[in-house]
Design a protein around this motif. Structure first.
Motif, PDB file in Angstrom:
ATOM      1  N   ASN A   1      16.982   6.889  29.903  1.00  0.00           N
ATOM      2  CA  ASN A   1      16.283   8.171  29.970  1.00  0.00           C
ATOM      3  C   ASN A   1      15.449   8.152  31.253  1.00  0.00           C
ATOM      4  N   HIS A   2      15.923   8.865  32.260  1.00  0.00           N
ATOM      5  CA  HIS A   2      15.277   8.809  33.576  1.00  0.00           C
ATOM      6  C   HIS A   2      13.856   9.354  33.542  1.00  0.00           C
TER       7      HIS A   2
ATOM      8  N   SER B   1      22.138   3.795  32.585  1.00  0.00           N
ATOM      9  CA  SER B   1      22.021   5.131  32.006  1.00  0.00           C
ATOM     10  C   SER B   1      20.890   5.139  30.982  1.00  0.00           C
TER      11      SER B   1
ATOM     12  N   GLU C   1      23.106   0.635  38.534  1.00  0.00           N
ATOM     13  CA  GLU C   1      22.388   1.733  37.891  1.00  0.00           C
ATOM     14  C   GLU C   1      22.593   1.646  36.389  1.00  0.00           C
TER      15      GLU C   1
END
Length: 161
Positions: free
Chosen positions: A109-110, A107, A105
Motif C-alpha cells: 500500500n503505497h 506491491s 519494487e
C-alpha cells in the motif's frame, strides 16, 4: 634547567596520552543512544546494505548503524521482505522523492508506506523489513534521539504488509 625541561616534557606526555584516549563528545553521545536503544529492546549493529547497481540502479553502499527490532512471534506464512533507501535509483514507484526500492519494487500500500516514511522519528538512510526483523540504517547524526519512538516506528514497519 635541563632537569626542569625533562620533567615538563614527561608531564606533558602523560597528560597528552590521557587526553588522547578519552572519548570525544560524539562518542559519548553515541554510546548513550546505543544504550538507550538496547534498553528499549533494539539491537545495534554497524552494518548496511550493499549497492545493487544492476537490479535497482543504486550505486553506493548504504552504511551506518543499523537499529534492529527482531520479531519475537514468527509467522510462518509471512514471506514479505522489502527495503527502501534514501538515494536515487531506477525503482521509485510509489515512494517519496529521493527514495528508491532496494533490489526490487514491492506491491505494498503505497499510501501507507509514504505516510510511514513521513513519520520517521530520525533522518535515516534505509528502512528494511523481513519476516524476522525490521531495521533502520542511519548515520547517527542529529541532536535528539528517542529509542521508544524508534521502537514504535519499527513495530509499524513490521506490521506493514
Amino acid at each position: 634547567m635541563t632537569g626542569l625541561i625533562i620533567v615538563i616534557v614527561a608531564i606533558l606526555s602523560v597528560v597528552g596520552s590521557v587526553v588522547w584516549v578519552r572519548p570525544s563528545k560524539r562518542d559519548v553521545k553515541l554510546a548513550k543512544w546505543r544504550l538507550e536503544a538496547r534498553q528499549a529492546g533494539l539491537y545495534v549493529k554497524l552494518d548496511g546494505l550493499v549497492a545493487e547497481p544492476k537490479d535497482s540502479g543504486i550505486r553506493d553502499d548504504i552504511g551506518g548503524a543499523s537499529y534492529y527490532l527482531y520479531e519475537t512471534k514468527s509467522d510462518k506464512q509471512d514471506q514479505l521482505e522489502w527495503a527502501v533507501v534514501k538515494t536515487q535509483g531506477w525503482l521509485q514507484q510509489g515512494l517519496p522523492d529521493e527514495w528508491s526500492w532496494y533490489r526490487q519494487e514491492m506491491s505494498l500500500n503505497h499510501q501507507q508506506l509514504q505516510s510511514l516514511i513521513a513519520s520517521l522519528p530520525i533522518s535515516v538512510d534505509a528502512i528494511e523489513r523481513t519476516p524476522k526483523y525490521s531495521r533502520v540504517i542511519w548515520g547517527e547524526s542529529g541532536q535528539d534521539f528517542d529509542a521508544q519512538q524508534l521502537k514504535q516506528f519499527l513495530q509499524q514497519v513490521q506490521a506493514l504488509a
